[in-house]
Enzyme design. Structure first.
Site, PDB file in Angstrom:
ATOM      1  N   PHE A 145       0.864  -1.193   0.000  1.00  0.00           N
ATOM      2  CA  PHE A 145       0.000   0.000   0.000  1.00  0.00           C
ATOM      3  C   PHE A 145       0.888   1.227   0.000  1.00  0.00           C
ATOM      4  CE2 PHE A 145      -2.433   3.495   1.704  1.00  0.00           C
ATOM      5  CZ  PHE A 145      -3.591   3.413   0.950  1.00  0.00           C
ATOM      6  N   ASP A 230       9.345   2.464   1.790  1.00  0.00           N
ATOM      7  CA  ASP A 230       8.182   3.208   2.264  1.00  0.00           C
ATOM      8  C   ASP A 230       8.043   2.891   3.756  1.00  0.00           C
ATOM      9  OD1 ASP A 230       5.672   4.001   3.066  1.00  0.00           O
ATOM     10  OD2 ASP A 230       4.639   3.318   1.269  1.00  0.00           O
ATOM     11  N   LYS A 259       2.793   9.202   8.635  1.00  0.00           N
ATOM     12  CA  LYS A 259       2.015   8.851   9.824  1.00  0.00           C
ATOM     13  C   LYS A 259       2.560   9.334  11.185  1.00  0.00           C
ATOM     14  CE  LYS A 259      -0.875   5.250   7.942  1.00  0.00           C
ATOM     15  NZ  LYS A 259      -0.504   4.880   6.585  1.00  0.00           N
TER      16      LYS A 259
END
Ligand SMILES: *Cc1c(COP(=O)(O)O)cnc(C)c1O
Length: 403
Positions: A145, A230, A259
């Site tokens: 993702f 990532d 995040k």
């Protein structure tokens, strides 16, 4: 005048209003949150919940941590936004702190994870144009993702995210995760980079095999292509070290963050080695990216995380939580697996009961994430303590006992 929707006690019914005015892109949990402190949140009726979703792995220091609140208050009184045409202090402070504590040399700030990955992909393409005979293709993995922009939907190796938007931008190719041979076979003259999550978060908290990341990194070195990690979900202490790559004996050429970086304020970043930082002036930019308000909050967050040894604490509390989940697995034969690292953990069942378990936990005052129809994810604030873990495990046990 619009219709005024009223709920119980004459209060406005926010959930009904949302259904009227907001685009219905997700199935929400029927809970309206109005306040948070540490690992606890409260709804409109004042009901308290223990939060093991943590703003979706975002509230690294929990809700409204005093150092973050103080930084935001002070910065808001001085300077909230200035164009990136000018220098601002919090942006440079945060950049310095990130570079001093990672294997990368330069950073660019943006506003979200998807945007950070977009920047990483653009940087890889610039590198390909300059040094790899125009190679532009990026290899990613199935079940990955990488975000919701069109290019990152193309990068995300999951059909369900891609199908509604086809045709997608080209230049991305996905192969099976944990399969170094698939990566070798997919690499061509057109490949400029390989992009992976050290642990696949949204795809299921999927762990890499022992040697996988090292093998991919070595392959990138052999082929002179870029190794992009990532770390939007795994970074900033989540897995027990400041960055997950530290645990796998690799160093990325480009790394993305978002995040947990701002403990709640919207910020993303991509970092690169000096020789990969090839953007020329005017080739990338952002109006809000790296703005003083979010950078002050992120600087306070990161400084506290580093100075207080939060990654090490997350490792210990994560181990404690994992042991508790393993103990539940021994008690309930319909639990099939506990996996993850640090405070990014998943619990898998032998059938699709995750939705029902999530709702029962909610009713007993615990917020958990339904990761898949048959799995839960735990991504609490990194500052969570054993007593709170015990409380969560107790609720989970009582819910599972009732099944
Ligand atoms: C959440 C996430 C993203 C996307 O971040 P947004 O801020 O939602 O755009 C990208 N990659 C990974 C690994 C993520 O967990």
């Amino acid at each position: 005048m619009g219709q005024r929707l009223l709920g119980r006690d004459g209060m406005r019914d926010w959930q009904q209003l949302e259904q009227k005015f907001y685009m219905q892109t997700m199935k929400r949990v029927p809970l309206t949150l109005v306040r948070g402190q540490g690992a606890k949140v409260w709804d409109e009726q004042g009901r308290e919940y223990l939060d093991f979703v943590g703003g979706w792995a975002v509230n690294s220091l929990g809700h409204c941590h005093p150092v973050v609140v103080k930084a935001i208050k002070e910065q808001a009184q001085n300077l909230i936004q200035a164009s990136n045409q000018f220098y601002t202090v919090p942006q440079v402070q945060l950049a310095e702190l990130l570079i001093q504590n990672s294997c990368l040399d330069r950073v660019f700030f943006c506003n979200s994870g998807a945007e950070a990955n977009e920047g990483a992909a653009k940087l890889a393409r610039r590198y390909g144009k300059l040094y790899l005979n125009g190679a532009y293709e990026i290899i990613t993995t199935h079940q990955s993702f990488h975000g919701r922009t069109l290019a990152m939907v193309a990068a995300t190796g999951q059909h369900k995210f891609q199908e509604p938007y086809m045709p997608l931008p080209n230049g991305f190719k996905s192969v099976d995760y944990n399969d170094i041979r698939a990566i070798r076979a997919a690499t061509t003259e057109q490949t400029c980079a390989i992009m992976l999550e050290p642990i696949q978060g949204e795809g299921g908290v999927n762990m890499p095999n022992e040697r996988y990341l090292k093998e991919v990194c070595d392959w990138c070195r052999e082929k002179n292509i870029l190794f992009i990690l990532d770390e939007i979900q795994t970074g900033i202490g989540r897995t027990g070290t400041l960055f997950a790559y530290e645990q796998f004996d690799v160093e990325p050429d480009i790394m993305t963050l978002a995040k947990g970086l701002g403990s709640g304020v919207p910020i993303g970043a991509f970092l690169a080695k000096e020789q990969v930082s090839v953007f020329a002036q005017g080739e990338h930019g952002s109006t809000f990216g790296g703005n003083p308000l979010v950078c002050a909050a992120a600087y306070a967050t990161l400084k506290f995380i580093i100075d207080s040894g939060i990654p090490e604490k997350a490792k210990r509390t994560g181990r404690y939580l994992a042991e508790g989940l393993e103990s539940l697995k021994r008690q309930f034969d319909f639990i099939t697996e506990v996996r993850g690292r640090g405070l990014l953990l998943a619990l898998e069942f032998d059938s699709d009961i995750a939705e029902a378990v999530t709702m029962s936990c909610l009713n007993k005052g615990l917020l958990v994430n339904r990761l898949k129809p048959n799995a839960l994810r735990f991504m609490p604030p990194l500052i969570i303590v054993e007593k709170e873990v015990d409380e969560a495990l107790g609720i989970l046990k009582s819910v599972l006992s009732g099944r």
